[in-house]
Design a protein around this motif. Sequence first.
Motif, short mmCIF file in Angstrom:
data_model
loop_
_atom_site.label_atom_id
_atom_site.label_comp_id
_atom_site.label_asym_id
_atom_site.label_seq_id
_atom_site.Cartn_x
_atom_site.Cartn_y
_atom_site.Cartn_z
N CYS A 90 41.01 57.56 35.52
CA CYS A 90 41.31 56.64 36.62
C CYS A 90 40.46 56.97 37.85
O CYS A 90 39.93 56.08 38.52
N ILE A 91 40.34 58.25 38.15
CA ILE A 91 39.56 58.67 39.31
C ILE A 91 38.09 58.31 39.11
O ILE A 91 37.44 57.80 40.02
N GLU A 92 37.55 58.58 37.91
CA GLU A 92 36.15 58.25 37.64
C GLU A 92 35.91 56.74 37.77
O GLU A 92 34.91 56.33 38.38
N ARG A 93 36.80 55.92 37.24
CA ARG A 93 36.64 54.47 37.35
C ARG A 93 36.71 54.02 38.80
O ARG A 93 35.96 53.14 39.23
N GLN A 94 37.61 54.62 39.56
CA GLN A 94 37.74 54.27 40.98
C GLN A 94 36.47 54.63 41.73
O GLN A 94 35.98 53.85 42.54
N LEU A 95 35.90 55.80 41.45
CA LEU A 95 34.66 56.20 42.11
C LEU A 95 33.50 55.28 41.72
O LEU A 95 32.69 54.91 42.57
N ASP A 96 33.43 54.92 40.44
CA ASP A 96 32.38 54.01 40.00
C ASP A 96 32.50 52.65 40.71
O ASP A 96 31.50 52.08 41.14
N ALA A 97 33.72 52.16 40.87
CA ALA A 97 33.95 50.89 41.55
C ALA A 97 33.56 50.99 43.03
O ALA A 97 32.95 50.06 43.59
N MET A 98 33.86 52.13 43.64
CA MET A 98 33.51 52.31 45.05
C MET A 98 32.00 52.38 45.23
O MET A 98 31.45 51.80 46.16
#
Length: 89
Positions: free
Chosen positions: A75-83
């Motif tokens: 979840c954290i990795e996906r959130q960072l990629d989206a940011m």
Amino acid sequence: MRRHISKELKELALGLSLHHRMPDKAIKSITGISMQTLKRLRQTYRQTGDVVRIPVIAGRPRALNGLDARFLEGCIERQLDAMLAGARE
């Protein structure tokens, strides 16, 4: 009733049981350790080689297992990629 039995007393009881072949009733009268505890003491000694079990990891048990931790990391990795994708635009 539960009570703490010192390591030294456990070692004494184990020695009387294994090395001197003393019956459990005699050990109970000498040490005050119940026959069930003597049985458990011998079992612990056979499994670990010591009269006390030492926990592998001391402290509070984990609240999350490995699967939960991997999910949160994803979840954290996906959130960072989206940011990062939003910052590039």
